[in-house]
Design a protein around this motif. Structure first.
Motif, PDB file in Angstrom:
ATOM      1  N   GLU A  45      25.337  36.646  26.640  1.00  0.00           N
ATOM      2  CA  GLU A  45      26.699  37.008  26.270  1.00  0.00           C
ATOM      3  C   GLU A  45      27.121  38.231  27.073  1.00  0.00           C
ATOM      4  OE1 GLU A  45      28.479  38.537  22.128  1.00  0.00           O
ATOM      5  OE2 GLU A  45      27.536  36.544  21.979  1.00  0.00           O
ATOM      6  N   PHE A  46      28.368  38.288  27.502  1.00  0.00           N
ATOM      7  CA  PHE A  46      28.857  39.458  28.226  1.00  0.00           C
ATOM      8  C   PHE A  46      30.360  39.597  28.005  1.00  0.00           C
ATOM      9  CE2 PHE A  46      29.224  35.881  31.120  1.00  0.00           C
ATOM     10  CZ  PHE A  46      30.437  36.077  31.773  1.00  0.00           C
ATOM     11  N   HIS A  47      30.877  40.798  28.294  1.00  0.00           N
ATOM     12  CA  HIS A  47      32.297  41.072  28.083  1.00  0.00           C
ATOM     13  C   HIS A  47      32.939  41.515  29.387  1.00  0.00           C
ATOM     14  CE1 HIS A  47      35.934  42.141  25.865  1.00  0.00           C
ATOM     15  NE2 HIS A  47      35.980  43.252  26.585  1.00  0.00           N
ATOM     16  N   ILE A  48      34.135  40.997  29.659  1.00  0.00           N
ATOM     17  CA  ILE A  48      34.932  41.380  30.818  1.00  0.00           C
ATOM     18  C   ILE A  48      36.153  42.156  30.338  1.00  0.00           C
ATOM     19  CG2 ILE A  48      36.348  40.554  32.734  1.00  0.00           C
ATOM     20  CD1 ILE A  48      33.438  40.215  33.292  1.00  0.00           C
ATOM     21  N   GLN A  49      36.257  43.417  30.733  1.00  0.00           N
ATOM     22  CA  GLN A  49      37.412  44.208  30.344  1.00  0.00           C
ATOM     23  C   GLN A  49      38.589  43.974  31.293  1.00  0.00           C
ATOM     24  OE1 GLN A  49      37.560  45.935  27.503  1.00  0.00           O
ATOM     25  NE2 GLN A  49      39.739  46.329  27.933  1.00  0.00           N
ATOM     26  N   ASN A  50      38.313  44.072  32.597  1.00  0.00           N
ATOM     27  CA  ASN A  50      39.363  43.877  33.600  1.00  0.00           C
ATOM     28  C   ASN A  50      38.787  43.073  34.752  1.00  0.00           C
ATOM     29  OD1 ASN A  50      41.272  44.120  35.728  1.00  0.00           O
ATOM     30  ND2 ASN A  50      42.063  46.014  34.836  1.00  0.00           N
ATOM     31  N   ALA A  51      39.172  41.805  34.848  1.00  0.00           N
ATOM     32  CA  ALA A  51      38.605  40.922  35.872  1.00  0.00           C
ATOM     33  C   ALA A  51      39.041  41.329  37.273  1.00  0.00           C
ATOM     34  CB  ALA A  51      39.014  39.472  35.595  1.00  0.00           C
ATOM     35  N   ILE A  52      40.153  42.052  37.385  1.00  0.00           N
ATOM     36  CA  ILE A  52      40.643  42.448  38.709  1.00  0.00           C
ATOM     37  C   ILE A  52      39.795  43.570  39.297  1.00  0.00           C
ATOM     38  CG2 ILE A  52      42.617  43.403  39.974  1.00  0.00           C
ATOM     39  CD1 ILE A  52      44.439  42.054  37.953  1.00  0.00           C
ATOM     40  N   THR A  53      39.424  44.545  38.471  1.00  0.00           N
ATOM     41  CA  THR A  53      38.660  45.699  38.958  1.00  0.00           C
ATOM     42  C   THR A  53      37.154  45.537  38.798  1.00  0.00           C
ATOM     43  OG1 THR A  53      38.879  46.807  36.805  1.00  0.00           O
ATOM     44  CG2 THR A  53      40.582  47.240  38.461  1.00  0.00           C
ATOM     45  N   THR A  54      36.725  44.556  38.001  1.00  0.00           N
ATOM     46  CA  THR A  54      35.293  44.359  37.774  1.00  0.00           C
ATOM     47  C   THR A  54      34.617  43.766  39.006  1.00  0.00           C
ATOM     48  OG1 THR A  54      35.632  44.026  35.409  1.00  0.00           O
ATOM     49  CG2 THR A  54      33.569  43.204  36.326  1.00  0.00           C
TER      50      THR A  54
END
Length: 357
Positions: free
Chosen positions: A318-327
Motif C-alpha cells: 500500500e502507498f499514498h500519492i500526495q502530488n503526482a506531478i511533483t512526486t
C-alpha cells in the motif's frame, strides 16, 4: 482465573457453551500472550495445530492477531460455532505450534459473535452530457489514450471514459492502464517487468487470458517483486493498494500456509498474506453437519479474492500519492517467504496491479 504456560506437546481444553445466545454464529478464539519474546506487529506467525476430540483431521491456525483491547493479549481463530438452544461441551486437543516463540501463556477460549460486513450500494447515475462525463476523466485523458499500443478513436467524452475504464496495453505491451469509475488512474505491471525468481531461465507460459498474453510459472519457490511506479500513471491525493495477480496449480494444498512479505525499501516492515483462503472449521449443532467452509474470513488485508477475469488477487502493499506531478517515480521492492512446511511449486503470476482504495 489464571493462565497456562504452553510450550509444545498435547493439551486438551474443555469448553461449555451454556452462556451463548441461540441462533448466533460465534468465532471461537484461543487467547494467549507471547512469552520470552515480544511480538512487534499486528499479526504473528504461530501455526498451532488442533482438533476436536473424536475427530481425525487436524486443523492449523497459522496467524495470530492482537485482541481489540490494548491489554497485550493475542488471539487466533480456531472455529466458528453455530449456537442453538443446547449446551455443548467442546474438547479441543492442541498438538503443537511452530512459530518463532518458545512459550505462549494461554488465558482461555473466547466466543465472539461473528461480524458481518454491510453491503454497499452504488446509487450514482450520470447523464449523457459531455460536461458530466468529463468530470469523471483525469485531466490528461487525451494524452493518456495516445499511450495505447493500439490506435484508439473516440468522439465524445463518454466514449473516452469507456475506453479508459476498459483499459489498454502501453509500454510495448508490458503494462496495462485503466481508470476506475471515478476517473482515478490504475495500472498493472507484467510479471516480466516485476518478478525476480530463483531460476536463471524463467519458465514462461503462453496464456491467452492474460492481459499480456503470457504469465510466469514458478518452478522453484523464490519470489521477489521489484518494479518502478511512474508518477504519471497514478492520481494525486490517492492511496493505492498493490495486488499480486495469480493462478494456483491444481494441487492447492502446498499454498495453505501464509506468506511473509518483507519490504526491502523499509527494513523491519513486514506482514502476512494468503494465496489460499484460510479454512476455519465450522461447528454446527449436529456433528455430521460440521464443515471446513468458513462463514467469514479473518480481518486482514492479505486475503485472496476471485477476480471477474478468472484470476486471483491478493493485496501485498500500500502507498499514498500526495502530488503526482511533483512526486518522483516510486520503487516497490518486496520479498515473499513461505511459512509452511512444504515448498509450494507451480504458482502462475500475471503481474502486479495498482488500484485506488
Amino acid at each position: 482465573m489464571g493462565s497456562y504456560h504452553y510450550k509444545n506437546g498435547s493439551v486438551t481444553t474443555h469448553v461449555k457453551t451454556q452462556f451463548l445466545t441461540p441462533m448466533i454464529t460465534y468465532v471461537v478464539n484461543l487467547v494467549f500472550k507471547f512469552t520470552l519474546s515480544k511480538a512487534t506487529k499486528s499479526h504473528e506467525h504461530i501455526s498451532i495445530k488442533y482438533k476436536l476430540q473424536g475427530e481425525t483431521k487436524t486443523s492449523t491456525s497459522y496467524l495470530a492477531c492482537e485482541r481489540d483491547e490494548d491489554d497485550g493479549w493475542w488471539m487466533c481463530e480456531l472455529y466458528q460455532f453455530a449456537s442453538d438452544h443446547r449446551v455443548v461441551v467442546l474438547e479441543i486437543l492442541f498438538d503443537s505450534f511452530n512459530g518463532s516463540y518458545t512459550y505462549i501463556e494461554v488465558e482461555g477460549i473466547e466466543f465472539r459473535p461473528l461480524e458481518k460486513e454491510d453491503e454497499k450500494l452504488d446509487m450514482q447515475s450520470i447523464s449523457d452530457s459531455d460536461a458530466n462525463w468529463e468530470a469523471k476523466l483525469p485531466t490528461d485523458y487525451g494524452d493518456i489514450i495516445t499511450w495505447s499500443k493500439n490506435h484508439m478513436q473516440w468522439t465524445t467524452k463518454k466514449e473516452a471514459y469507456s475506453i479508459l475504464c476498459r483499459g489498454f496495453l502501453i509500454n510495448d505491451g508490458n503494462e496495462w492502464f485503466s481508470c476506475d469509475k471515478n476517473g482515478k488512474k490504475c495500472h498493472m505491471l507484467s510479471a516480466r517487468l516485476t518478478c525476480i525468481h530463483g531460476r536463471r531461465y524463467p519458465y514462461w507460459l503462453s496464456v491467452p487470458e492474460s492481459r499480456f498474453g503470457e504469465a510466469l510459472q514458478l518452478a522453484v519457490w523464490r519470489l521477489s517483486i521489484k518494479g518502478k511506479i511512474q508518477s504519471k500513471l497514478v492520481s494525486s491525493e490517492t492511496t493505492y493498494a498493490t495486488y499480486l495477480v495469480y493462478k494456483l496449480p491444481k494441487d492447492e494444498s502446498m499454498f495453505k500456509a501464509p506468506l511473509k512479505v518483507n519490504d526491502i525499501e523499509h527494513l523491519g516492515s513486514d506482514w502476512y498474506i494468503y494465496l489460499v483462503s484460510p479454512q476455519t472449521p465450522v461447528i454446527r449443532p449436529k456433528v455430521d453437519q460440521n464443515t471446513h467452509n468458513p462463514l467469514s474470513r479473518p480481518k486482514i488485508k492479505g486475503l485472496p479474492q476471485q477476480r471477474n477475469d478468472g484470476w486471483m488477487e491478493v493485496q501485498i502493499w500500500e502507498f499514498h500519492i500526495q502530488n503526482a506531478i511533483t512526486t518522483k517515480n516510486m520503487l516497490i521492492n518486496l520479498h515473499l517467504t513461505h511459512c509452511g512446511d512444504n515448498i509450494p511449486l507451480g504458482l502462475i503470476i500475471q503481474g502486479i496491479e495498482f488500484r485506488p482504495i
